[in-house]
Design a protein around this motif. Structure first.
Motif, PDB file in Angstrom:
ATOM      1  N   THR A 280       0.820  -1.217   0.000  1.00  0.00           N
ATOM      2  CA  THR A 280       0.000   0.000   0.000  1.00  0.00           C
ATOM      3  C   THR A 280       0.855   1.270   0.000  1.00  0.00           C
ATOM      4  O   THR A 280       0.323   2.364  -0.146  1.00  0.00           O
ATOM      5  N   SER A 281       2.179   1.116   0.152  1.00  0.00           N
ATOM      6  CA  SER A 281       3.025   2.314   0.092  1.00  0.00           C
ATOM      7  C   SER A 281       3.666   2.478  -1.289  1.00  0.00           C
ATOM      8  O   SER A 281       4.438   3.402  -1.516  1.00  0.00           O
ATOM      9  N   ALA A 282       3.334   1.558  -2.220  1.00  0.00           N
ATOM     10  CA  ALA A 282       3.929   1.624  -3.559  1.00  0.00           C
ATOM     11  C   ALA A 282       3.376   2.819  -4.329  1.00  0.00           C
ATOM     12  O   ALA A 282       2.351   3.391  -3.970  1.00  0.00           O
ATOM     13  N   ALA A 283       4.085   3.164  -5.420  1.00  0.00           N
ATOM     14  CA  ALA A 283       3.624   4.289  -6.249  1.00  0.00           C
ATOM     15  C   ALA A 283       2.252   3.995  -6.849  1.00  0.00           C
ATOM     16  O   ALA A 283       1.449   4.907  -7.071  1.00  0.00           O
TER      17      ALA A 283
ATOM     18  N   GLY B  51      -4.294   3.365   2.486  1.00  0.00           N
ATOM     19  CA  GLY B  51      -3.391   3.329   1.342  1.00  0.00           C
ATOM     20  C   GLY B  51      -3.920   2.640   0.099  1.00  0.00           C
ATOM     21  O   GLY B  51      -3.195   2.534  -0.891  1.00  0.00           O
ATOM     22  N   PHE B  52      -5.150   2.169   0.131  1.00  0.00           N
ATOM     23  CA  PHE B  52      -5.703   1.531  -1.073  1.00  0.00           C
ATOM     24  C   PHE B  52      -6.231   2.586  -2.035  1.00  0.00           C
ATOM     25  O   PHE B  52      -6.722   3.634  -1.618  1.00  0.00           O
ATOM     26  N   ARG B  53      -6.172   2.274  -3.317  1.00  0.00           N
ATOM     27  CA  ARG B  53      -6.930   3.040  -4.300  1.00  0.00           C
ATOM     28  C   ARG B  53      -8.350   2.467  -4.311  1.00  0.00           C
ATOM     29  O   ARG B  53      -8.520   1.244  -4.254  1.00  0.00           O
TER      30      ARG B  53
ATOM     31  N   GLU C 188     -10.236  12.434  -2.087  1.00  0.00           N
ATOM     32  CA  GLU C 188      -9.169  13.103  -2.839  1.00  0.00           C
ATOM     33  C   GLU C 188      -8.605  14.291  -2.060  1.00  0.00           C
ATOM     34  O   GLU C 188      -7.416  14.595  -2.171  1.00  0.00           O
ATOM     35  N   ALA C 189      -9.433  14.900  -1.224  1.00  0.00           N
ATOM     36  CA  ALA C 189      -8.963  16.039  -0.419  1.00  0.00           C
ATOM     37  C   ALA C 189      -7.888  15.616   0.580  1.00  0.00           C
ATOM     38  O   ALA C 189      -7.091  16.439   1.028  1.00  0.00           O
ATOM     39  N   THR C 190      -7.873  14.320   0.911  1.00  0.00           N
ATOM     40  CA  THR C 190      -6.844  13.848   1.846  1.00  0.00           C
ATOM     41  C   THR C 190      -5.748  13.076   1.106  1.00  0.00           C
ATOM     42  O   THR C 190      -4.983  12.328   1.723  1.00  0.00           O
ATOM     43  N   GLY C 191      -5.695  13.235  -0.205  1.00  0.00           N
ATOM     44  CA  GLY C 191      -4.609  12.628  -0.987  1.00  0.00           C
ATOM     45  C   GLY C 191      -4.888  11.231  -1.489  1.00  0.00           C
ATOM     46  O   GLY C 191      -4.022  10.600  -2.087  1.00  0.00           O
ATOM     47  N   GLY C 192      -6.099  10.737  -1.273  1.00  0.00           N
ATOM     48  CA  GLY C 192      -6.442   9.389  -1.733  1.00  0.00           C
ATOM     49  C   GLY C 192      -6.854   9.377  -3.199  1.00  0.00           C
ATOM     50  O   GLY C 192      -7.058  10.433  -3.813  1.00  0.00           O
ATOM     51  N   GLN C 193      -6.968   8.162  -3.742  1.00  0.00           N
ATOM     52  CA  GLN C 193      -7.354   8.015  -5.148  1.00  0.00           C
ATOM     53  C   GLN C 193      -8.653   7.213  -5.244  1.00  0.00           C
ATOM     54  O   GLN C 193      -8.780   6.168  -4.609  1.00  0.00           O
TER      55      GLN C 193
ATOM     56  N   SER D  71      -6.446  -6.095   5.996  1.00  0.00           N
ATOM     57  CA  SER D  71      -4.998  -5.924   6.183  1.00  0.00           C
ATOM     58  C   SER D  71      -4.309  -7.266   6.368  1.00  0.00           C
ATOM     59  O   SER D  71      -4.945  -8.296   6.588  1.00  0.00           O
ATOM     60  N   ASP D  72      -2.993  -7.228   6.308  1.00  0.00           N
ATOM     61  CA  ASP D  72      -2.229  -8.458   6.518  1.00  0.00           C
ATOM     62  C   ASP D  72      -2.276  -8.942   7.960  1.00  0.00           C
ATOM     63  O   ASP D  72      -2.017 -10.104   8.242  1.00  0.00           O
ATOM     64  N   ARG D  73      -2.641  -8.051   8.879  1.00  0.00           N
ATOM     65  CA  ARG D  73      -2.756  -8.454  10.288  1.00  0.00           C
ATOM     66  C   ARG D  73      -3.868  -9.472  10.477  1.00  0.00           C
ATOM     67  O   ARG D  73      -3.900 -10.173  11.488  1.00  0.00           O
ATOM     68  N   ALA D  74      -4.769  -9.547   9.512  1.00  0.00           N
ATOM     69  CA  ALA D  74      -5.907 -10.478   9.613  1.00  0.00           C
ATOM     70  C   ALA D  74      -5.696 -11.710   8.722  1.00  0.00           C
ATOM     71  O   ALA D  74      -6.660 -12.404   8.390  1.00  0.00           O
ATOM     72  N   ALA D  75      -4.441 -12.001   8.386  1.00  0.00           N
ATOM     73  CA  ALA D  75      -4.155 -13.053   7.405  1.00  0.00           C
ATOM     74  C   ALA D  75      -4.647 -14.442   7.818  1.00  0.00           C
ATOM     75  O   ALA D  75      -4.874 -15.303   6.958  1.00  0.00           O
TER      76      ALA D  75
END
Ligand code: NDP
Length: 257
Positions: free
Chosen positions: A15-18, A44-46, A66-71, A239-243
């Motif tokens: 989720t931190s990738a470009a 961090g998800f689109r 989008e106002a908080t930088g999300g996509q 999330s991965d915490r719930a794997a």
């Protein structure tokens, strides 16, 4: 007992990738789906934000994220309409979009005593939840299998767990969704794809606007839940915490069930 030391870690989408992974939220424009869209974007998800008809509400959520930088990408279709769902996915796939997380949240209620229940209300409630689950989930499973990672989270209801007078159609649909969750979880567990159901109690959205306020007396916590509280649970399951959590029905209801 020794564990399989050679077991590879899950291929978690980064989720931190470009180009962060995509999460599709059906019925993401209002109520619980809106809160889930906001929470997943925060994590961090689109967001692929599905809705049926209310474009103004969808545009408002898009602007807020989008106002908080999300996509966000809006993806309107009626989950009951298989050709419309297929057409939307064909467009996504042509562009190389892969859905890593699916939240089947779109749902409606049409309550009333069963003797007075019309076939129309039976069908629109069950088809939204059950045909909607099939139409949206089935095409996305094989792409998840190929990636060996995925999260499917189905929004059921306390009504699907316990039953509720006046909600025979809704309870049947939400209990059916629980059955689908448990079976699909078993099919996909080896592929590192988890499938879980979240069963909210009364949550403050338009869906419960006609519910009398006295019902709060029956909730041990004596309050209605907030959409953001459900959204945080969904975000955790994604999330991965719930794997290691799959095939579960997780209640969030102030102690009601
Ligand atoms: P809302 O009525 O506030 O929002 C429903 C959302 O689903 C809207 O975005 C709506 O889009 C969308 N939607 C409805 N039908 C379709 C369809 N056929 N295709 C695509 N999208 C559709 O509902 P809630 O937020 O309260 O409920 C969300 C989910 O949570 C539902 O599955 C509901 O059953 C479940 N739930 C809710 C509880 C509550 O107390 N609120 C309790 C337990 C479960 P549009 O506006 O464009 O029609």
């Amino acid at each position: 007992m020794t564990t399989q030391a050679a077991a590879k870690p899950p291929q978690t989408p980064d989720t931190s990738a470009a180009t962060p992974p995509w999460a599709l939220i059906t019925g993401g424009s209002r109520g619980i789906g809106r809160a889930i869209s906001v929470a997943m974007a925060r994590d961090g998800f689109r967001i692929l934000l599905n809705y049926r008809a209310n474009s103004a509400a969808a545009a408002e959520v898009q602007a807020a994220i989008e106002a908080t930088g999300g996509q966000v990408r809006l993806l309107p279709f009626d989950v009951r309409d298989k050709p419309a769902v297929d057409a939307a996915f064909a467009t996504l796939w042509a562009e190389g979009v892969h859905v890593s997380v699916l939240v089947n949240n779109a749902g409606i209620a049409a309550d009333g005593p069963f003797p007075a229940q019309t076939l129309h209300d039976w069908e629109r409630v069950t088809r939204t939840t059950l045909d909607g689950f099939y139409n949206v989930t089935q095409p996305l499973v094989m792409p998840m299998v190929r990636k060996r990672w995925g999260r499917i989270i189905n929004i059921s209801s306390v009504s699907g767990v316990m039953g509720n007078r006046g909600q025979v159609n809704y309870s049947a649909a939400k209990a059916g969704l629980i059955g689908a969750t448990r079976s699909l979880a078993q099919e996909l567990a080896r592929r590192k794809i988890t499938v879980n159901a979240v069963a909210p109690g009364l949550i403050e959205t338009e869906m419960i606007k006609d519910v009398p306020s006295e019902v709060v007396r029956h909730i041990p916590m004596r309050r209605i839940g907030q959409p953001e509280e459900v959204a945080d649970l969904v975000a955790f399951l994604a999330s991965d915490r719930a794997a290691y959590i799959t095939g579960q029905v997780i209640g969030i209801n102030g102690g009601l069930a």
